[in-house]
Design an enzyme around this catalytic site. Sequence first.
Site, short mmCIF file in Angstrom:
data_model
loop_
_atom_site.label_atom_id
_atom_site.label_comp_id
_atom_site.label_asym_id
_atom_site.label_seq_id
_atom_site.Cartn_x
_atom_site.Cartn_y
_atom_site.Cartn_z
N GLN A 54 0.82 -1.21 0.00
CA GLN A 54 0.00 0.00 0.00
C GLN A 54 0.85 1.26 0.00
O GLN A 54 0.32 2.34 -0.29
CB GLN A 54 -0.94 0.01 1.21
CG GLN A 54 -2.03 -1.06 1.11
CD GLN A 54 -2.95 -0.99 2.30
OE1 GLN A 54 -2.66 -1.57 3.34
NE2 GLN A 54 -4.06 -0.28 2.18
N LEU A 103 -7.75 1.66 3.26
CA LEU A 103 -7.17 2.96 2.91
C LEU A 103 -6.86 3.05 1.42
O LEU A 103 -6.68 4.14 0.90
CB LEU A 103 -5.89 3.20 3.73
CG LEU A 103 -6.11 3.35 5.24
CD1 LEU A 103 -4.77 3.37 5.97
CD2 LEU A 103 -6.91 4.60 5.56
N HIS A 144 -7.26 -9.41 6.39
CA HIS A 144 -7.30 -8.30 5.44
C HIS A 144 -5.89 -7.83 5.09
O HIS A 144 -5.57 -7.65 3.91
CB HIS A 144 -8.12 -7.15 6.06
CG HIS A 144 -8.19 -5.91 5.23
ND1 HIS A 144 -9.37 -5.44 4.68
CD2 HIS A 144 -7.23 -5.03 4.83
CE1 HIS A 144 -9.12 -4.34 3.99
NE2 HIS A 144 -7.82 -4.06 4.07
N GLU A 145 -5.04 -7.67 6.10
CA GLU A 145 -3.68 -7.16 5.84
C GLU A 145 -2.82 -8.19 5.11
O GLU A 145 -2.08 -7.83 4.19
CB GLU A 145 -3.00 -6.73 7.15
CG GLU A 145 -3.69 -5.58 7.87
CD GLU A 145 -4.02 -4.40 6.97
OE1 GLU A 145 -3.25 -4.09 6.05
OE2 GLU A 145 -5.08 -3.78 7.19
NI NI Z 1 -6.59 -2.56 3.26
#
Ligand code: NI
Length: 191
Positions: A54, A103, A144-145
């Site tokens: 990310q 995010l 999720h991560e």
């Molecule tokens: Ni995420």
Amino acid sequence: MAIRKIAQIGHPVLRETARVLGREELASLDIQRFIDDLIETMRDANGAGLAANQIYQPIAICAIEVKDNPRYPYKPNIPLTVLVNPVVQLIGGERFDNYEGCLSVPNLRGLVPRHLRIRVTGWDRHGNEIDREVAGVTAGTYQHEIDHLNGTLFVDRVTDSRTLCTWTEFERHHRAAFVERITDLVDRVGS
Ligand code: NI
């Protein structure tokens, strides 16, 4: 330390499989500084977690921390955790539905089936072995991560696209029922 830009859905780096790190590279000043930036960027954006992809580095590192999070006020707190080269094993077949946001996916939430109990193995930022079982909403955050490190976003796992909503409409129409459900889950599994 520096706050880095967060890649947005559509950028190819979010679809890359993160590269596994060796202990020597992990110990390098570059990578240790990178981890500091990952944590600082996560905190600045009020994320519950942030994966290296990310912030445009597809290496197998993610950070997780929940401390009375304003984006997810119903999430139980999680102490700061840095996972390096994490691998997930599923424990049992039980799942729960988790309303997730990201995010890298602006202003969208959706319902994702997650495994209720998982085992996570890998290293911490110093290369020490991690081997832990995680359950409930916290297990959802871990999944999720770690998904990010495999190039997967939560929207890929939304099974009913009719659950997709903006953050405002989530607050208006879905939050109350979800929080009631998730509070029962947290009471049952303790996280
Ligand atoms: Ni995420």
